[in-house]
Structures are given as structure tokens and as C-alpha cells.
Design a protein around this motif. Structure first.
Motif, PDB file in Angstrom:
ATOM      1  N   GLN A 235     -13.664  13.726  28.963  1.00  0.00           N
ATOM      2  CA  GLN A 235     -14.706  13.632  27.945  1.00  0.00           C
ATOM      3  C   GLN A 235     -15.691  12.501  28.228  1.00  0.00           C
ATOM      4  O   GLN A 235     -15.360  11.524  28.903  1.00  0.00           O
ATOM      5  N   ALA A 236     -16.874  12.681  27.679  1.00  0.00           N
ATOM      6  CA  ALA A 236     -17.898  11.637  27.738  1.00  0.00           C
ATOM      7  C   ALA A 236     -18.377  11.369  26.320  1.00  0.00           C
ATOM      8  O   ALA A 236     -18.410  12.277  25.476  1.00  0.00           O
ATOM      9  N   ALA A 237     -18.759  10.116  26.077  1.00  0.00           N
ATOM     10  CA  ALA A 237     -19.232   9.730  24.749  1.00  0.00           C
ATOM     11  C   ALA A 237     -20.527  10.460  24.412  1.00  0.00           C
ATOM     12  O   ALA A 237     -21.387  10.659  25.273  1.00  0.00           O
ATOM     13  N   ARG A 238     -20.648  10.853  23.169  1.00  0.00           N
ATOM     14  CA  ARG A 238     -21.922  11.402  22.702  1.00  0.00           C
ATOM     15  C   ARG A 238     -22.361  10.793  21.371  1.00  0.00           C
ATOM     16  O   ARG A 238     -23.512  10.466  21.194  1.00  0.00           O
ATOM     17  N   THR A 239     -21.414  10.619  20.449  1.00  0.00           N
ATOM     18  CA  THR A 239     -21.793  10.138  19.117  1.00  0.00           C
ATOM     19  C   THR A 239     -21.708   8.609  19.051  1.00  0.00           C
ATOM     20  O   THR A 239     -21.104   7.960  19.913  1.00  0.00           O
ATOM     21  N   LEU A 240     -22.273   8.072  17.979  1.00  0.00           N
ATOM     22  CA  LEU A 240     -22.210   6.625  17.768  1.00  0.00           C
ATOM     23  C   LEU A 240     -20.755   6.153  17.762  1.00  0.00           C
ATOM     24  O   LEU A 240     -20.413   5.135  18.361  1.00  0.00           O
ATOM     25  N   ASP A 241     -19.886   6.925  17.093  1.00  0.00           N
ATOM     26  CA  ASP A 241     -18.476   6.520  17.048  1.00  0.00           C
ATOM     27  C   ASP A 241     -17.851   6.538  18.443  1.00  0.00           C
ATOM     28  O   ASP A 241     -17.043   5.673  18.780  1.00  0.00           O
TER      29      ASP A 241
END
Ligand SMILES: [Fe+2]
Length: 738
Positions: A235-241
Motif C-alpha cells: 500500500q501507499a499513503a493517500r489520505t491525510l490519516d
């Protein structure tokens, strides 16, 4: 949805005289008019559990520095939390200073900003301050780990300055043992050149989670799930969280916490703060298969960085991140600092405003980028790197149009792209593989006679080493130098914006700042390599003819912006005493980048290796193994293993500007700057050491570092290395230290 007023705003605070009686040194200049009140000392307990990311400081200036923390109370999830800040002149907090006239400054850690708090304190120049945050709960007081920070010397102070610079601290399966090299070094500050976090949870091409060094996003649904060619997912980050999760996790590391506790940081970005090999708000995971523009994602990365990093916005008295502003106006990363009269540190942002990589990842390899007519107009005429092409609709009555269109689903390119001028060598490659396949026609398809003098010649994407229809190789990495030099020049002359790395406003600011600087040393905090990083495989036996060429290793760095680099170096070199400090490539390099064709116009560059991220050599070996074409070349793995020998090869003389290359180790650099010399010590540790957890055993680490020293001398643009106690100058003509 955040409202306009809901931005993270730092509290501004002015330090005053010591608050408690009998404190001796008054330390700071009081700006308060009322005498401080004195309350009895209170018992403060260890509150580490409430401050899982500890404390940090950053952006030191002669009169200010940023203090940061994040507070967490498991009994109050989602609540705003009250905190107090204490600042003292000693680490026992006996010589407390007033903050805005009070003994303690009350702060609110808002849930809307993940309970992060930033304070810009105003104090005296060249002063060491100790600070801690206190959280009150159930009648008890819990103190954060204490931090030490230091303001910059006054602009006219004739003082020596010592700082470290680091980059690339992948957390996944790796430990920050490199940072322990700084345990005994007194620093004025440290520079982080980017890749402070990596946005992926375990990209198999370079990350291998272990039982403790791993990361799982809390917001699973919001994250991007990616798949390798072999079907492995990560996975890669997308959201602020998601982006906050990165900082929460990375800042849990004890070595990084130790460093933040010792000195203020000045940080800029590389790509992984947002997305691998990114530009603006674009990712590059799919190599052109999909449009990866994602402004919302980029703004999430921006906000998390602003919340978690102790960065200041120098021009903004409100000192805020305002998510209501549109990208890229929501963030300013480039900024400059002075440390006395000898150091002007100018930090640039080479990701936010840059254009796309010059070679499209989704280019059809056979397509001709510049035909014979375009090349003939060049001053030198059609270059030797040009190769034959045909008009595919008409040549041989359209035979190859049919062949390439039929092969499209097997090779994986869009059949619509089989049109116009197509490279003849590429056509022959496809024809040869069809003729060799079980479905080979009888008689076999004839190939094109490449020696046919009637064929026109051009530069195709295949000539640039684009062997696959969707790939980073031949686009961002491992690109044929001779063809690219022509391609890049034509594009730049047609439109200089193709190499507008900084964007117009930043470039003007950068050049004005460097040109206007009166400091002895003008130090450019630069994200990626200025020195060309090339290899010459023309004389290597036993490799396919297509590989017997000169290659750029990466066009994501300045090699991808050759003409702009020349333009900037041409303006910087005459200023004198310009030194670039660089990260990104996971290798130690030192050299003197110069204007192409004019070695007299040069500056000095020092490149630090990664704190922990896979070394340059490891990444090359992994790239070769995963590339569908390179992995079939028996000699390729060994060539990747020998990268330093190739880079430093005196026989090919491919990199005369590159005096030192060490691509197999991790570590960092420490810089000592004075009026006459700028000395850089590279502290290196072997690659296997970053996979071992030394947290409870740090004493054994000191033996594992090796150090070498380089220097630049004021008034020259030469590079020196310390060899057996003597300083030797790099001579690019003889490839030797003389
Ligand atoms: Fe990196």
C-alpha cells in the motif's frame, strides 16, 4: 471539510528573563514589562507515554526557532488537549525562562491537527535552549522528553558552524543506526534533504518489513493498493490519516528521537514525502498506464508534513498551513537561513513545481521523437546516435504496420500507436521475436535492411533505451546518454519550461538569494545529484549491442534537466564558494559539477548516502532483476554490482567531475564551516548494519563506522580529500588526487 479559519496556527512566544529566583544567568532579553510571577516548584513525572513522537525543533534563526510536539491521551481520543511549554537555559529546568511573560506557556493541541503543536519562540541569537511540554492529568504533571535546541548566530557573527546533513530514512525493515554517529558530535543544526518518510508500507522492490519495522495504515480504505508484476500487493499513503501514520511511525524511532532532541532540523522534500519519483501532484507508480494526478493526495502529504515537521513559514506572520488554499500555493518548502557571516544555507524544492520527466513512460518504443528533418537542423547535423526509421503505413506496402499491430497485444503496447515514423531496429526486434516463436510464419517475415542508405534517420524512444511500452527504464532510469543529450537539447530549445525544475518564482528567488548573498559560503541544500552520474558500457564484452552505449543512471535527478543545470551552474560558478549538499541517491559522492563543455565553470558538491534506505547498488541490482529485458542479460547483475568501478572508471573517463563514489554504504555527513575552509566528514556504515536493531546495544556501534574527509577552500572551486593526513586535490584530467 475544513473551514478557512481552521488552519494549523503556531503559537508565537517570546522568551524572557529567568522566572525563578536564584537562577544566576539571566540568559534571554526580557521583552515583558511585568515581572514574572513565581510559583512553587511542582513534581513532574516522566510522560513519554503521552508523547510517542517525542519533541523536535527546527528552522533556527538568529531570533527564533520552532518547537514541536504531539500529545496523545488514550482516555481522550478525538479531544483537544491542553499542554504547557517550559523553556530553560539548563537541562534540569532550574533556570526557567518566561514565555510571553509567564513561567509556562499554555497551548492547545487540537485534534483537528492530530494533536500536534508548534511554537515559534523568540529568543537570543546563538543560544542553547532546553524545552519540554507538560501534560496535566488527574492532578499529576507529565513531562515530554526534553529537547535541546539552538538559535542561529547573528548574521554578522564571525563564528565557525557545524551541521550534519542526512537523507533517505526508510523505516520498513531498517534501523537508523547511522544516526548514532552523531551521538558524540555537537551540532548547531542538521539538514534533512528529504525522504524523511517513505509513502509505501512494503514495496517489494526495496522494502522488506520485519516484526518491528513495519507499518499498517489505520485508514485501510483510503490507502492506495499497488501490485507488482509478480502479483505481490502493498500500500501507499493517500489520505491525510495515511500520511500522518507515516510520521507517527517514523518518529517513534529512538535514534531519530535522539537526534531531534539534540539539535534543530532544517528539512526539505524529496519524492517519497509524497510519492516515488513524483512531480507536482503526480505519482509514477503505473509508468504511464494511468493518469496519476491526485491533488487531494498531494495536499494530504503537504498538511501532514506541516503538522509533524518543525518547519517555519518565514514570510507568513500567521505561520499556518491552510488547506483551503489550492496546490501548490498551499505550501512553500524553499527558504534560506544564515548562520553568522560564513554560512548562507539556501534550501530548494525540486519536486513541487517541476515538469514531467522528459521521456514519457508510456511512449511507444518504436515511435520517432525527432525525425531526420528535425535533426538536420541542428548545428552538427544528424548525430551519430540517430538510427533508421520507416514510414510504417507505406514502407514495404504496410507489411510492418500489420506485423506490429498484430504483435501489440502480446508485447503490450497500444496498436493505435503503430503509425507514422517507426524505428527500423525496433521493428526488426519485434519481427525477430515473432520469427523465433512457436507461431513463426513460414516463410519467416523479412527484416528491414538497416544499411539501406535510403532510410532516413532519427531519434526514437527505442534509441533512448525505451525497450518496453510502459516502463521507468528508458524513461526515468538507465537512458542512452548520446541520444538523450540530443533529445533534451531540442526540447529545451523549443520550450525551456520542459526543464523548469524550480518553477519561475522559486528560480528567481534562488538566483537572487545566491547572487545577493554576502556570506563566505553559499551552501545549496539540493535534493538530487547535480554531478552527472553516467556509465560507459561501450567496451564491455559479452553484452547485447543495445547495451554497448553510455547511459545516464537516473533522469529523475539533474541529469534529466541538463540544459537548465548548465544555465544555473553558469550563474552560480562566478559567485565563488558555492557548495551543494545533496541526498536522494543512496550513495556517497563528491565532485565538481560544471557547465557542459566548460570545466572552469564549476561548483563543489557533496552527496550523502541514505540513513537506512537500500543503497544505490542494492537498488540497481533489484532493478536489473525485476526488469523484463535487463534480467535476461547474463552480465547485467555483475555490472550492477560493480557500479562504483563503472562510475569511477578512468579508462572511459565518463565522469571526470566525480571524484568519489561509494554506493554500498549508509551514513551521513558532518560539515565544519569556517572563514577559509568547508570540511565534510562522511561517516559510513556497512549496508547489512541497517538491518540489525542496536537500540539496546548502541555502544558497539561506534566501531562500525568509517570516516573520510573532504574539503573545499574559500576562493577556489576545487575538491580536496584527506589522504594519510595530507590534503590532495582532485584532478579531473588525470583521475587522481594530486
Ligand atoms: Fe530516498
Amino acid at each position: 471539510m475544513l473551514k478557512r479559519r481552521d488552519f494549523l496556527r503556531a503559537t508565537l512566544a517570546t522568551l524572557g528573563a529567568a522566572a525563578l529566583p536564584g537562577c544566576g544567568d539571566e540568559g534571554g532579553q526580557s521583552t515583558s514589562t511585568t515581572p514574572p510571577t513565581t510559583t512553587p516548584p511542582r513534581t513532574v513525572e516522566n510522560g513519554e507515554a503521552f508523547f510517542p513522537q517525542w519533541t523536535a525543533s527546527g528552522d533556527p534563526r538568529p531570533t527564533s526557532v520552532i518547537l514541536w510536539t504531539r500529545v496523545v491521551d488514550p482516555d481522550k481520543p478525538g479531544a483537544d488537549l491542553d499542554l504547557e511549554l517550559e523553556v530553560a537555559l539548563d537541562d534540569k529546568f532550574e533556570q526557567l525562562l518566561t514565555v510571553n511573560g509567564e513561567e509556562r506557556l499554555t497551548l492547545k493541541a487540537e485534534a483537528a491537527y492530530d494533536n500536534c503543536v508548534k511554537v515559534r519562540i523568540r529568543g537570543e541569537a546563538s543560544t542553547t535552549y532546553y524545552y519540554r511540554f507538560v501534560y496535566a492529568k488527574d492532578g499529576k504533571f507529565f513531562a515530554s522528553p526534553k529537547g535541546r535546541t539552538k538559535t542561529a548566530p547573528a548574521e554578522d557573527a564571525d563564528v565557525a558552524v557545524r551541521f550534519a546533513f542526512v537523507s533517505c530514512q526508510d523505516f520498513i525493515g531498517r534501523y537508523y543506526n547511522s544516526l548514532f554517529a552523531l551521538t558524540s558530535v555537537e551540532l548547531d543544526f542538521f539538514v534533512h534533504l528529504g525522504d524523511y518518510v517513505y509513502e509505501t508500507t512494503g514495496d517489494p522492490s526495496f522494502q522488506t518489513p520485519d516484526s518491528t519495522r513495519k507499518l499498517t495504515f489505520g485508514d485501510q480504505a483510503g490507502a492506495i493498493t499497488l501490485k507488482t508484476a509478480k502479483g505481490e500487493t502493498y500500500q501507499a499513503a493517500r489520505t491525510l490519516d495515511n500520511y500522518r501514520d507515516l510520521y507517527r511511525t517514523y518518529r517513534s524511532d529512538p535514534a531519530l528521537q535522539m537526534l531531534h532532541g539534540r539539535a534543530p532540523m532544517i528539512a526539505i522534500w524529496d519524492d517519497h514525502e509524497f510519492s516515488d519519483d513524483s512531480w507536482g501532484a503526480h505519482g509514477t507508480y503505473t509508468d504511464g498506464r494511468e493518469d496519476e494526478l491526485d491533488v487531494e493526495r498531494r495536499k494530504a502529504a503537504n498538511q501532514a508534513w506541516f503538522e509533524y515537521m518543525p518547519v517555519d513559514y518565514p514570510d507568513d506572520p500567521d505561520f499556518r498551513y491552510d488547506p483551503a488554499k489550492s496546490f501548490p500555493g498551499d505550501i512553500r518548502i524553499h527558504r534560506d537561513f544564515t548562520f553568522g557571516k560564513h554560512v548562507h544555507l539556501v534550501m530548494t524544492d525540486l519536486r513541487t513545481h517541476r515538469p514531467d520527466h522528459q521521456i514519457p513512460e508510456d511512449a511507444f518504443p518504436g515511435a520517432v521523437a525527432f525525425d531526420q528533418a528535425a535533426l538536420a537542423a541542428l548545428p552538427g547535423g544528424v548525430p551519430a546516435s540517430a538510427t533508421p526509421y520507416v514510414e510504417v503505413e507505406t514502407y514495404a506496402n504496410g507489411l510492418y504496420k500489420g506485423v506490429l499491430t498484430q504483435a501489440a497485444p502480446i508485447v503490450g503496447y497500444d496498436p493505435q500507436k503503430v503509425t507514422g515514423k517507426i524505428n527500423a531496429i525496433y521493428i526488426n526486434t519485434i519481427v525477430a521475436s515473432i520469427n523465433a516463436s512457436p507461431m513463426a510464419p513460414n516463410p519467416p517475415i523479412p527484416t528491414i535492411d538497416l544499411a539501406d542508405p535510403s532510410l532516413e534517420r532519427g531519434i526514437s524512444f527505442f534509441d533512448l533505451n525505451k525497450l518496453s511500452p510502459y516502463s521507468g527504464i528508458g524513461a526515468r532510469n538507465f537512458v542512452h546518454k548520446d541520444a538523450f543529450d540530443v533529445y533534451s537539447k531540442i526540447r529545451f530549445e523549443a520550450d525551456p519550461k520542459t526543464q523548469d525544475v524550480m518553477g519561475e518564482a522559486q528560480e528567481k528567488w534562488f538566483l537572487d538569494t545566491m547572487t545577493g548573498s554576502t556570506s563566505t559560503w553559499k551552501i545549496w541544500g539540493n535534493e538530487f545529484c547535480l554531478v552527472p552520474i553516467q556509465i560507459d558500457l561501450r567496451m564491455v564484452p559479452g553484452i547485447p549491442a543495445l547495451l554497448q552505449r553510455r547511459f545516464y543512471m537516473g533522469l529523475d535527478a539533474w541529469d534529466g534537466f541538463r540544459e537548465k543545470r548548465d544555465e544555473l551552474l553558469g550563474k552560480l560558478a562566478p559567485l565563488g564558494n558555492v557548495v551543494a549538499i545533496t541526498g536522494d541517491i543512496h550513495a556517497f559522492f563528491a565532485g565538481t559539477p560544471w557547465v557542459s563543455g566548460d570545466p572552469t565553470k564549476k561548483i563543489v558538491e557533496f552527496v550523502t548516502s541514505a540513513v537506512s534506505s537500500g543503497t544505490f547498488r542494492e537498488l540497481l541490482v533489484s532493478q536489473v532483476a525485476s526488469d523484463p529485458i535487463l534480467s535476461t542479460v547474463p552480465a547485467a547483475p555483475q555490472l550492477a554490482m560493480n557500479i562504483d568501478a563503472l562510475l569511477s572508471d578512468a579508462a572511459s573517463a565518463v565522469n571526470p567531475h566525480l571524484a568519489h563514489a561509494e554506493s554500498t554504504k549508509h551514513g551521513l555527513c558532518v560539515v565544519d564551516v569556517g572563514p577559509t575552509e568547508l570540511v565534510v566528514t562522511m561517516h559510513a556504515i556497512a549496508s547489512e548494519e541497517v538491518k540489525i536493531d542496536y537500540t539496546s546495544n548502541t555502544g558497539t556501534l561506534s566501531d562500525k563506522f568509517s570516516s573520510i574527509r573532504f574539503k573545499a577552500v574559500a576562493g577556489e572551486s576545487e575538491l580536496y580529500k584527506e589522504l594519510d593526513g595530507a590534503w590532495k586535490r582532485w584532478d579531473p584530467e588525470t583521475f587522481a588526487w594530486v
